[in-house]
Design a protein around this motif. Structure first.
Motif, PDB file in Angstrom:
ATOM      1  N   GLU A   1     -14.319 -13.969 -31.453  1.00 50.28           N
ATOM      2  CA  GLU A   1     -14.252 -15.063 -31.650  1.00 50.28           C
ATOM      3  C   GLU A   1     -15.208 -14.811 -29.454  1.00 50.28           C
ATOM      4  O   GLU A   1     -14.414 -14.769 -29.044  1.00 50.28           O
ATOM      5  N   ARG A   2     -16.785 -15.366 -29.806  1.00 51.74           N
ATOM      6  CA  ARG A   2     -17.158 -15.442 -28.767  1.00 51.74           C
ATOM      7  C   ARG A   2     -17.000 -16.614 -28.061  1.00 51.74           C
ATOM      8  O   ARG A   2     -17.461 -17.695 -29.054  1.00 51.74           O
ATOM      9  N   SER A   3     -17.206 -16.619 -26.386  1.00 48.45           N
ATOM     10  CA  SER A   3     -17.267 -18.137 -25.767  1.00 48.45           C
ATOM     11  C   SER A   3     -18.137 -17.478 -24.841  1.00 48.45           C
ATOM     12  O   SER A   3     -18.195 -16.394 -23.870  1.00 48.45           O
ATOM     13  N   ASP A   4     -19.364 -18.604 -24.621  1.00 53.06           N
ATOM     14  CA  ASP A   4     -19.777 -18.363 -22.899  1.00 53.06           C
ATOM     15  C   ASP A   4     -19.630 -18.978 -22.050  1.00 53.06           C
ATOM     16  O   ASP A   4     -20.258 -19.093 -21.080  1.00 53.06           O
ATOM     17  N   ARG A   5     -18.606 -20.574 -21.690  1.00 53.70           N
ATOM     18  CA  ARG A   5     -18.326 -21.115 -21.018  1.00 53.70           C
ATOM     19  C   ARG A   5     -17.089 -21.251 -20.933  1.00 53.70           C
ATOM     20  O   ARG A   5     -16.063 -21.165 -22.466  1.00 53.70           O
TER      21      ARG A   5
END
Length: 362
Positions: free
Chosen positions: A42-46
């Motif tokens: 699962e990816r988040s960029d913030r």
């Protein structure tokens, strides 16, 4: 730990190229003989988005420290504050061991330099981080249970000893001269048990507290007067003299546990004194930056080869041939206060424990 324990990863990374490379490394080779897909990523960029994840469904967090809405160790602090024990591995573009060490100090389990990444290193680091976090949580739970058990046991011991001492005091008027010596020994042993429970409690406070405590001003003369008076009350056959070559307020940099230092030194001087009339002198010498306190006795003294061991110093720690947890606690506390404690011979006989502490300066 089995290789299938790692099933889900939260990747917090804003650089698409770096994120894609990590995702490829995660799936390049199977994580086990039966797993061909690898863990779910699962990816988040913030960081703002990452901190809202369902951490009970995530095995580990890969965290880039340079995000659009947060940078540096503040990013890690924010994640650690909300991740509820989920292990964090920091991603950094800097090949700097200092950055990694600081990240671990702030709660990360490990760190990875992006330029050094490989599929094997990535998998190995994540697995080890999960295992370390699991072991730490098990140890923390065990320590919590042991601390509670210790508190209950010390409470029960103190209550029972209080009853014994009360009965012993009642017997004083009914015991002849031949029996009074043995009654006094029994009462002194009961008081010693009470002192031990207090020392163990103080030691637990040290272990559970911050290893680098915030030192604050402590009234040294007040502490010494209080501990000397308590020792005199507990041992009316012992002569204890206190001299302070200073007028006015005398503050040292320490914590409230400073009283335990001198309580244990005084108890040690009494307990190990074989003289019919034990004598203890406490002398305070005040210098510009430091304060030195000598606790001297007329007991049997300590052999030169045992002077360092008596504090429990060295590899054996508390299992050394010293005088037990009391002096080990003294050494530990004084070291926390940026001070020193040494043992020398008294003249003409006995021992002198010299404690040097830092004067408190605003």
């Amino acid at each position: 730990m089995t290789e299938t324990d790692l099933t889900s990863v939260l990747l917090v990374e804003d650089n698409p190229s770096d994120a894609r490379l990590i995702e490829e490394y995660m799936t390049e080779q199977p994580w086990s003989d039966t797993d061909t897909d690898g863990p779910v990523i699962e990816r988040s960029d913030r960081i703002e988005e990452a901190v809202t994840a369902s951490f009970d469904e995530i095995d580990i967090i890969l965290l880039d420290l340079g995000l659009p809405d947060s940078t540096g160790l503040d990013t890690l602090d924010e994640m650690v504050a909300v991740c509820d024990g989920t292990p964090v591995v920091v991603l950094t573009g800097l090949d700097d061991e200092r950055v990694g060490a600081e990240a671990v100090e702030h709660g990360a389990q490990d760190y990875l330099v992006k330029d050094d990444l490989s599929p094997r290193l990535l998998r190995q680091t994540l697995r080890y981080a999960i295992e370390r976090e699991r072991r730490q949580q098990e140890l923390q739970q065990r320590n919590t249970e042991l601390a509670l058990l210790n508190q209950v046991v010390r409470h029960d011991i103190r209550n029972d000893v209080t009853v014994i001492l009360s009965w012993g005091d009642t017997l004083t008027a009914h015991v002849d001269d031949d029996g009074s010596e043995y009654l006094d020994r029994m009462l002194n042993a009961g008081k010693h048990i009470t002192n031990i429970t207090e020392t163990v409690g103080d030691f637990l406070d040290v272990l559970e507290g911050n290893s680098d405590p915030e030192l604050r001003p402590i009234d040294l003369e007040g502490v010494l007067i209080n501990e000397v008076e308590k020792a005199r009350s507990a041992h009316d056959d012992v002569t204890i003299a206190l001299t302070v070559n200073h007028k006015g307020r005398l503050q040292v940099a320490a914590t409230e546990l400073l009283s335990s230092v001198f309580r244990n030194l005084l108890n040690n001087a009494v307990t190990h004194n074989d003289k019919p009339e034990p004598e203890i002198t406490v002398h305070v010498e005040v210098l510009a930056e430091t304060v030195t306190v000598d606790v001297a006795d007329n007991g049997p003294g300590v052999l030169d080869g045992q002077k360092d061991e008596i504090f429990g110093r060295g590899e054996m720690g508390l299992e050394s041939s010293g005088s037990g947890i009391g002096l080990y606690l003294v050494d530990t506390l004084v070291d926390m206060y940026d001070g020193t404690v040494v043992l020398t011979d008294n003249d003409p006989e006995g021992s002198v424990f010299t404690v040097q502490l830092q004067r408190y300066r605003n």
